[in-house]
Motif scaffolding. Structure first.
Motif, mmCIF file in Angstrom:
data_model
loop_
_atom_site.group_PDB
_atom_site.id
_atom_site.type_symbol
_atom_site.label_atom_id
_atom_site.label_comp_id
_atom_site.label_asym_id
_atom_site.label_seq_id
_atom_site.Cartn_x
_atom_site.Cartn_y
_atom_site.Cartn_z
ATOM 1 N N ALA A 1 -64.376 -68.033 -52.440
ATOM 2 C CA ALA A 1 -64.243 -66.697 -53.041
ATOM 3 C C ALA A 1 -63.100 -65.943 -52.362
ATOM 4 N N THR A 2 -61.877 -66.353 -52.675
ATOM 5 C CA THR A 2 -60.699 -65.816 -51.989
ATOM 6 C C THR A 2 -60.404 -64.366 -52.344
ATOM 7 N N GLN A 3 -61.108 -63.800 -53.344
ATOM 8 C CA GLN A 3 -60.948 -62.370 -53.613
ATOM 9 C C GLN A 3 -61.411 -61.528 -52.422
ATOM 10 N N ASP B 1 -66.338 -53.934 -63.530
ATOM 11 C CA ASP B 1 -65.655 -54.917 -64.375
ATOM 12 C C ASP B 1 -64.171 -54.802 -64.062
ATOM 13 N N ALA B 2 -63.637 -55.772 -63.348
ATOM 14 C CA ALA B 2 -62.243 -55.699 -62.891
ATOM 15 C C ALA B 2 -61.263 -55.568 -64.044
ATOM 16 N N THR B 3 -61.630 -56.060 -65.217
ATOM 17 C CA THR B 3 -60.706 -56.008 -66.354
ATOM 18 C C THR B 3 -60.539 -54.599 -66.901
ATOM 19 N N THR B 4 -61.418 -53.687 -66.537
ATOM 20 C CA THR B 4 -61.328 -52.312 -67.037
ATOM 21 C C THR B 4 -60.635 -51.371 -66.057
ATOM 22 N N TYR C 1 -64.915 -56.485 -55.779
ATOM 23 C CA TYR C 1 -66.065 -55.712 -56.256
ATOM 24 C C TYR C 1 -66.506 -56.120 -57.662
ATOM 25 N N HIS C 2 -65.796 -57.049 -58.295
ATOM 26 C CA HIS C 2 -66.136 -57.429 -59.671
ATOM 27 C C HIS C 2 -67.593 -57.913 -59.751
ATOM 28 N N GLY C 3 -68.344 -57.340 -60.691
ATOM 29 C CA GLY C 3 -69.738 -57.703 -60.871
ATOM 30 C C GLY C 3 -70.700 -57.009 -59.941
#
Length: 445
Positions: free
Chosen positions: A278-280, A398-401, A411-413
């Motif tokens: 999980a390199t994020q 939601d990282a896409t938003t 922080y996604h999810g």
């Protein structure tokens, strides 16, 4: 009273007097009145806050990598400042590296300012950089209005911004003291990291061993010595290791001119919960264990740590090496500019802290550190930089938003508490349609 442009009626507001019910009046971009809630004030626009919303001062984030010009595909001034406003931040200070050229002399500062001019949705100031062969440029950067200068004691991750060796670091401290400008230090010891196992592969535990806490602790001890001996105003960046807290507290008690920041990711995540690959979550210094996180929270409560800022260090998805999950090869940095307030608030409320504490760490403290006396608080005479925050409203990230250029986020999810419903910069709401931020210069303080 002066005719008002804007009035806020807030049953809850975090002001210079604490959390109160009040009416705030704005004229000419400044706060001109903080009156009781039932005060009869009218203006060109009146904003009635619901019972579930709190009026906060706009946050000040003094650690942001915008990467513009040169690496605009990682981030840019327009996207970064829109994200900042969406997160309740009204002022950012841009770091000198990851852009091309880095901000290491007055000419490169001019290039950076030209890239930002007319493109920023919040106010933006700039740090300068201290690197080998360019220390003679620090006086010129100071004169040109940077808020201070940053250096590394270890590889920065980009070849155009090399670290200072021992003699260079001592010289940077001497110059900073002479100029009376803050020196910011990314403090990890090169020797300790060289002796540690190299970072490679997808196991987070291996990456953590490659950046031991001892590297941070040893470098900070040296920085503290130099701060005490030179009198240079010194700021320790992104503190991750609780092992250095005793050294820092002792130095401050002895009068060393020292301030310290940490970041939302060190207060939110723990090494134990990071999955392999999980390199994020990769950043330097790294996210450490749960016990370490709680000691950082205790240091915030006790005032050993002064501020919480993002260290927003974004990149493209490709640079995070998601296909292999290789922590050795992935870019180290966490994109969080839009999420810092809810991330910190989510953790703070679980530990019994209130919104005045969060404002102290994320608005007042950073503004004080860089000498922005007209920002970071709700009080008459200050800039009308304001944020409407719903602390009990929950959401799933939601990282896409997000407004960040790339949809990459640790922080996604993740469920967070607290939604920013609106942000005002000097009394004008930031809608994302028209940039009206200013480019700031240091003032004497």
């Amino acid at each position: 009273m002066t005719e008002l442009d804007l009035v806020f009626h807030a049953r809850r507001a975090v002001t210079a007097e604490g959390e109160i019910a009040c009416t705030v009046g704005v004229a000419g971009g400044r706060i001109v009145a903080v009156e009781p809630f039932d005060a009869d004030l009218s203006g060109g626009r009146v904003v009635e806050l619901g019972r579930d919303a709190v009026l906060l001062p706009g946050l000040v984030d003094t650690h942001v990598h915008v990467n513009d010009p040169g690496r605009q595909e990682w981030e840019g001034f327009a996207t970064a400042t829109r994200a900042a406003a969406a997160g309740g931040i009204t002022t950012i200070i841009d770091m000198p590296l990851n852009s091309l050229p880095p901000t290491v002399d007055p000419a490169s500062l001019g290039t950076k300012r030209a890239a930002a001019d007319g493109a920023v949705y919040v106010d933006v100031g700039f740090w300068g950089g201290a690197i080998p062969g360019k220390l003679d440029q620090l006086a010129g950067l100071h004169e040109a209005g940077v808020f201070g200068v940053k250096c590394f004691t270890v590889d920065s991750g980009v070849e155009e911004f090399p670290p200072l060796d021992g003699a260079g670091l001592a010289e940077a401290f001497r110059i900073a003291a002479e100029l009376e400008t803050p020196l910011l230090v990314h403090a990890e010891d090169h020797g300790e990291i060289e002796q540690a196992p190299a970072a490679q592969g997808d196991r987070y535990a291996d990456f953590l061993r490659s950046r031991p806490a001892a590297a941070e602790d040893r470098a900070i001890a040296r920085v503290v010595e130099l701060a005490a001996s030179t009198g240079a105003r010194t700021h320790i960046l992104h503190l991750a290791s609780a092992g250095a807290l005793g050294t820092i507290a002792e130095a401050r008690r002895a009068g060393a001119p020292l301030t310290v920041e940490t970041c939302p990711h060190y207060l939110s995540f723990t090494a134990e919960e990071i999955p392999d690959g999980a390199t994020q979550f990769k950043c330097c210094p790294p996210i450490r264990e749960a016990a370490n996180r709680e000691l950082l929270w205790r240091a915030l409560a006790g005032g050993v740590i002064d501020s919480v800022v993002s260290d927003h260090s974004p990149c493209t998805a490709e640079l995070k090496c998601f296909a292999t999950g290789d922590f050795g090869k992935a870019w180290g940095g966490i994109a969080s500019l839009q999420l810092g307030l809810p991330a910190v608030w989510t953790q703070a409320r679980q530990r019994g802290f209130g919104l005045p504490d969060v404002v102290r760490w994320m608005a007042e403290g950073p503004a004080r550190q860089v000498g922005l006396r007209h920002k970071g608080r709700i009080a008459p005479g200050l800039d009308a930089d304001l944020c409407v925050f719903a602390p009990d409203e929950a959401f799933l990230v939601d990282a896409t938003t997000l407004h960040h250029r790339n949809p990459v986020s640790a922080y996604h999810g993740r469920p967070l508490s607290g939604v920013v419903r609106g942000t005002w910069l000097r009394g004008v709401e930031v809608t994302g349609e028209q940039p009206h931020g200013d480019l700031l210069r240091r003032t004497k303080h």
